[in-house]
Design an enzyme around this catalytic site. Structure first.
Site, PDB file in Angstrom:
ATOM      1  N   SER A  13       0.923  -1.232   0.074  1.00 22.90           N
ATOM      2  CA  SER A  13      -0.085  -0.184  -0.250  1.00 22.90           C
ATOM      3  C   SER A  13       0.853   1.570   0.058  1.00 22.90           C
ATOM      4  O   SER A  13       1.900   1.905   0.956  1.00 22.90           O
ATOM      5  CB  SER A  13      -0.866   0.270   1.442  1.00 22.90           C
ATOM      6  OG  SER A  13      -1.745   1.349   1.701  1.00 22.90           O
ATOM      7  N   THR A  60      -8.872  -0.778   2.767  1.00 23.80           N
ATOM      8  CA  THR A  60      -8.980  -1.542   1.129  1.00 23.80           C
ATOM      9  C   THR A  60      -9.715  -2.969   1.973  1.00 23.80           C
ATOM     10  O   THR A  60      -9.979  -3.459   2.148  1.00 23.80           O
ATOM     11  CB  THR A  60      -7.717  -1.320   1.243  1.00 23.80           C
ATOM     12  OG1 THR A  60      -7.402  -1.637  -0.714  1.00 23.80           O
ATOM     13  CG2 THR A  60      -7.027  -2.191   1.549  1.00 23.80           C
ATOM     14  N   LYS A  64     -13.943  -3.942   3.240  1.00 28.23           N
ATOM     15  CA  LYS A  64     -15.272  -2.610   3.607  1.00 28.23           C
ATOM     16  C   LYS A  64     -16.339  -2.787   3.987  1.00 28.23           C
ATOM     17  O   LYS A  64     -16.891  -1.645   4.034  1.00 28.23           O
ATOM     18  CB  LYS A  64     -14.831  -1.855   1.367  1.00 28.23           C
ATOM     19  CG  LYS A  64     -13.464  -2.036   0.857  1.00 28.23           C
ATOM     20  CD  LYS A  64     -13.637  -1.357  -0.026  1.00 28.23           C
ATOM     21  CE  LYS A  64     -12.174  -0.829  -0.317  1.00 28.23           C
ATOM     22  NZ  LYS A  64     -12.203  -0.240  -1.979  1.00 28.23           N
ATOM     23  N   GLY A 124     -16.644  -5.349 -14.258  1.00 30.72           N
ATOM     24  CA  GLY A 124     -16.852  -6.677 -13.378  1.00 30.72           C
ATOM     25  C   GLY A 124     -17.583  -6.084 -12.499  1.00 30.72           C
ATOM     26  O   GLY A 124     -18.299  -4.601 -12.815  1.00 30.72           O
ATOM     27  N   GLY A 126     -17.333  -6.191  -8.817  1.00 33.63           N
ATOM     28  CA  GLY A 126     -17.238  -6.068  -7.697  1.00 33.63           C
ATOM     29  C   GLY A 126     -17.696  -5.635  -6.650  1.00 33.63           C
ATOM     30  O   GLY A 126     -18.262  -4.708  -7.074  1.00 33.63           O
ATOM     31  N   ARG A 149     -18.031 -11.517 -15.797  1.00 29.22           N
ATOM     32  CA  ARG A 149     -18.185 -12.920 -15.838  1.00 29.22           C
ATOM     33  C   ARG A 149     -19.165 -13.651 -15.267  1.00 29.22           C
ATOM     34  O   ARG A 149     -18.885 -14.962 -15.817  1.00 29.22           O
ATOM     35  CB  ARG A 149     -16.506 -13.386 -15.636  1.00 29.22           C
ATOM     36  CG  ARG A 149     -15.457 -12.822 -16.569  1.00 29.22           C
ATOM     37  CD  ARG A 149     -14.488 -13.354 -15.724  1.00 29.22           C
ATOM     38  NE  ARG A 149     -14.425 -12.214 -14.236  1.00 29.22           N
ATOM     39  CZ  ARG A 149     -13.060 -12.285 -13.623  1.00 29.22           C
ATOM     40  NH1 ARG A 149     -11.829 -13.624 -13.639  1.00 29.22           N
ATOM     41  NH2 ARG A 149     -12.634 -11.495 -12.291  1.00 29.22           N
ATOM     42  N   VAL A 154     -23.291  -9.929 -10.605  1.00 31.29           N
ATOM     43  CA  VAL A 154     -23.785  -9.065 -11.944  1.00 31.29           C
ATOM     44  C   VAL A 154     -25.558  -8.524 -10.723  1.00 31.29           C
ATOM     45  O   VAL A 154     -25.817  -7.471 -10.471  1.00 31.29           O
ATOM     46  CB  VAL A 154     -24.609  -8.699 -13.224  1.00 31.29           C
ATOM     47  CG1 VAL A 154     -25.067  -7.668 -13.278  1.00 31.29           C
ATOM     48  CG2 VAL A 154     -23.366  -8.795 -13.639  1.00 31.29           C
ATOM     49  N   GLY A 235      -5.655   3.837 -11.185  1.00 37.29           N
ATOM     50  CA  GLY A 235      -5.953   3.857  -9.981  1.00 37.29           C
ATOM     51  C   GLY A 235      -5.652   4.657  -9.461  1.00 37.29           C
ATOM     52  O   GLY A 235      -5.632   4.563  -7.814  1.00 37.29           O
TER      53      GLY A 235
END
Length: 269
Positions: A13, A60, A64, A124, A126, A149, A154, A235
């Site tokens: 991190s 992180t 979360k 994605g 997540g 995927r 979803v 990011g």
């Protein structure tokens, strides 16, 4: 006063670099920010056992959702998303949960030229995709296409979409490249997952790509967008933006953004 980032793994991190540079620039002598290795199951016990010298925590993956659960109160956006990346110590000793991933994402995307009402595709489904849905809502998007995927992943996002006020449109991962003409494409998938997509993308004329990864950089997806002359956000941009929001909540003083940005850039050289 003390603060830290919690996660697992956490040794990589860069949050301590950003926050400690901010403390130094703001003249906050006696403030320190560290890393703490902590999984989701250990988070509640760790947080509740911290002394009064702890002002705030960054959280992180994978903690979360656990961070939201341990808080006595939460911001509307953290509650809607169902996850918190920020815990702030209140005067009574309890913890307040927020999600500065969302506000940080809105800030960097607006700066990158994303306009209100943009069409949005999220790759994605997540935790970062949750923040992306909330950010899209704040940017005025009516619908968000989510390409993932696993259909069940979803489906789990539908509650978040409903809470933030956007319509979720699912799409199959095999069709991912066909959805990259949106005004905003947000890739939230792990390293390597979107690499095959990069070979078949057809970027729209005004597409902005936000790729939540930053190591290694550029990803094949980001390289494709850059080669096409499209605006790309990484990011690292989000890492700084979400830290700026946390800094102010932890310390109560404005964040010295330039010093924090410079420290992050130096750490990446």
């Amino acid at each position: 006063m003390r603060a830290a980032v919690l996660g697992q793994p956490i040794a990589h991190s860069l949050s301590p670099v950003i926050h400690n540079a901010g403390y130094a620039a703001a003249g906050l002598d006696g403030w320190s920010y560290t890393r703490i290795e902590c999984g989701a199951q250990e988070l509640a016990a760790l947080v509740t056992g911290l002394g009064p010298e702890w002002a705030g925590l960054s959280v992180t993956m994978p903690g979360k959702e656990a961070a939201l659960a341990v808080a006595a109160a939460a911001s509307p956006v953290a509650a809607a998303v169902g996850a918190a990346n920020t815990l702030v110590r209140r005067p009574d000793g309890s913890w307040y949960a927020d999600n500065t991933d969302v506000t940080g994402m809105v800030d960097v995307l607006t700066e990158a030229g994303v306009r209100p009402g943009a069409t949005v595709t999220v790759l994605g489904a997540g935790g970062t995709a949750r923040a992306a849905l909330a950010a899209a809502a704040r940017l005025g998007a009516a619908t968000v296409t989510v390409v993932a995927r696993r259909a069940e992943a979803v489906a789990q996002l539908r509650q978040v979409a409903s809470a933030v006020g956007v319509e979720l449109v699912p799409a199959a991962w095999s069709d991912a490249a066909a959805h990259t003409r949106a005004d905003l494409v947000v890739s939230t998938v792990p390293k390597g997952v979107a690499d095959p997509v990069a070979a078949g993308v057809d970027w729209g004329p005004s597409t902005v790509l936000f790729d939540a990864l930053y190591d290694p950089w550029p990803t094949p997806l980001a390289a494709s967008a850059l080669a096409a002359g499209r605006r790309v956000v990484s990011g690292l941009d989000l890492l700084l933006a979400q830290a700026v929001g946390q800094f102010t909540q932890f310390t109560g003083v404005p964040a010295p953004v330039d010093a924090m940005r410079a420290a992050l850039a130096a750490a990446r050289r």
